[in-house]
Structures are given as C-alpha cells and as structure tokens.
Design an enzyme around this catalytic site. Sequence first.
Site, PDB file in Angstrom:
ATOM      1  N   CYS A 144       9.454  12.231  12.469  1.00 54.24           N
ATOM      2  CA  CYS A 144      10.733  12.440  13.051  1.00 54.24           C
ATOM      3  C   CYS A 144      11.120  13.431  13.755  1.00 54.24           C
ATOM      4  O   CYS A 144      12.294  13.797  14.323  1.00 54.24           O
ATOM      5  CB  CYS A 144      11.878  11.898  11.820  1.00 54.24           C
ATOM      6  SG  CYS A 144      11.826  12.916  10.587  1.00 54.24           S
ATOM      7  N   HIS A 154       0.436 -13.492  -6.612  1.00 52.39           N
ATOM      8  CA  HIS A 154       0.837 -12.170  -7.429  1.00 52.39           C
ATOM      9  C   HIS A 154       0.490 -11.894  -8.945  1.00 52.39           C
ATOM     10  O   HIS A 154       0.387 -10.814  -9.202  1.00 52.39           O
ATOM     11  CB  HIS A 154       2.314 -11.819  -7.264  1.00 52.39           C
ATOM     12  CG  HIS A 154       3.273 -12.994  -8.038  1.00 52.39           C
ATOM     13  ND1 HIS A 154       3.448 -14.242  -7.745  1.00 52.39           N
ATOM     14  CD2 HIS A 154       3.771 -12.838  -9.682  1.00 52.39           C
ATOM     15  CE1 HIS A 154       4.190 -14.913  -8.635  1.00 52.39           C
ATOM     16  NE2 HIS A 154       4.347 -14.096  -9.703  1.00 52.39           N
TER      17      HIS A 154
END
Length: 179
Positions: free
Chosen positions: A156, A71
């Site tokens: 959706c 990271h």
Amino acid sequence: MKKNVLFMLSGSIACYKACNLISRLVKEGHSVKTACTKNALNFIGAPTLAGLSGKSVYYDAFAQKDDKIEHISLSKWADIAVLAPATANIINKMAAGIADDCVSTLFLSHDFKKPFFIAPAMNKNMYLHPATQAAMAKLKEWGVRVLPAEKGRQACGDNGEGRMLEPRQIYEFLLEYLK
Ligand SMILES: Cc1cc2nc3c(=O)[nH]c(=O)nc-3n(C[C@H](O)[C@H](O)[C@H](O)COP(=O)(O)O)c2cc1C
C-alpha cells in the site's frame, strides 16, 4: 521422510509469494494439498494452486465431488498445516473460533498434536491493531506457530511491520517438521 502438507492461503497480495513455497515443497517430494478462502481467489487462481500441487483446491465446502467431508478428512490427512499468507481477517476469525469458510473450518478441526503455522501478511496498522495482536497472542497460547512478520515497504506504500516473510524464511521454520 516425506510429509503431507496442508497449505492454506487467505486474501492478501502475498499469495504470489506463497506459490514459490508450494512449488519448493512439491519439488522436494512432499505431498501438498491446498485450501484457500474465497477471497484468496481474488489474488491467485485455483488453476495455479492445482497446477503447482497437482491436486484439486479446497475452497468451497459445499461443492464436494465425492462423499468425503473435506474439512475433517484434510485435517486428518495433514502431518503439518501452513497458512501463508494469513490475513488480519482470518487471524481474528480463527482466534474467535469462527468457522465460516474453508480455512477457518480447517483450523477448528485441527488436531494440535500436529503443527499449525501461520505467516501473517498485512498493512502495519492492521498488524499492530489491538484486535490482531490479541488474536495472535491467543493463537500462540493455543499452540499455533505464529511466525514473525517483517518490517519494510508494504504494497500500500506504507513502511512498517506486517510484511509476510520470504518463502525461504518460512521454509526454515517448517524444516524441523518436514524431516
Ligand atoms: C488489493 C488488496 C490487498 C489486500 N491485502 C491484504 C493483506 O495483505 N493482508 C490483509 O490482512 N488483508 C488484505 N486485504 C484485505 C482482505 O483481502 C480482506 O480483509 C478480506 O476480507 C480477507 O478475507 P479472507 O481472510 O477470508 O481471505 C487486501 C485487500 C485488497 C483489495
């Protein structure tokens, strides 16, 4: 000049669109490394991201093969960071300074001398939710390049604001920093 692009994805149906952009960046000769949330892997396979980028995918901070702390090293390596798609969840986590997955941890280790783009992708109610709107405003204030979302038909079945921009539209925003 070719750039090092850190390309991140979070868990949205729009992950499939992001592949097109990753492919374009690679074809243009940029070096692309991918990272994603574990939830993004419900929408796209790590082998696809690895195949497109030609490099391994960072999604599990505790499964490192070498001694690099990824990271940090990935954030240092990147000339430009792109999160597309950016879910409501990751946007709200980033704005709260939470770093409990690879993407939010990369964000917290980001050096703001370099650009960080996010392309929101979500249902209209999630997009217009006061939490998400406040989070995006906070991220903008911090210097994150929060791209607009489109209005239109959503996965959706709803119709409204929150669709991720098309890959070519995102590319237009990145262009200035890819030169
Ligand atoms: C089929 C399906 C599609 C989804 N699409 C989206 C989306 O486009 N945007 C979004 O914000 N969340 C979407 N979600 C919900 C996120 O996947 C969920 O909030 C998840 O916790 C996000 O995790 P991440 O931000 O760590 O990737 C979807 C969930 C499902 C099951």
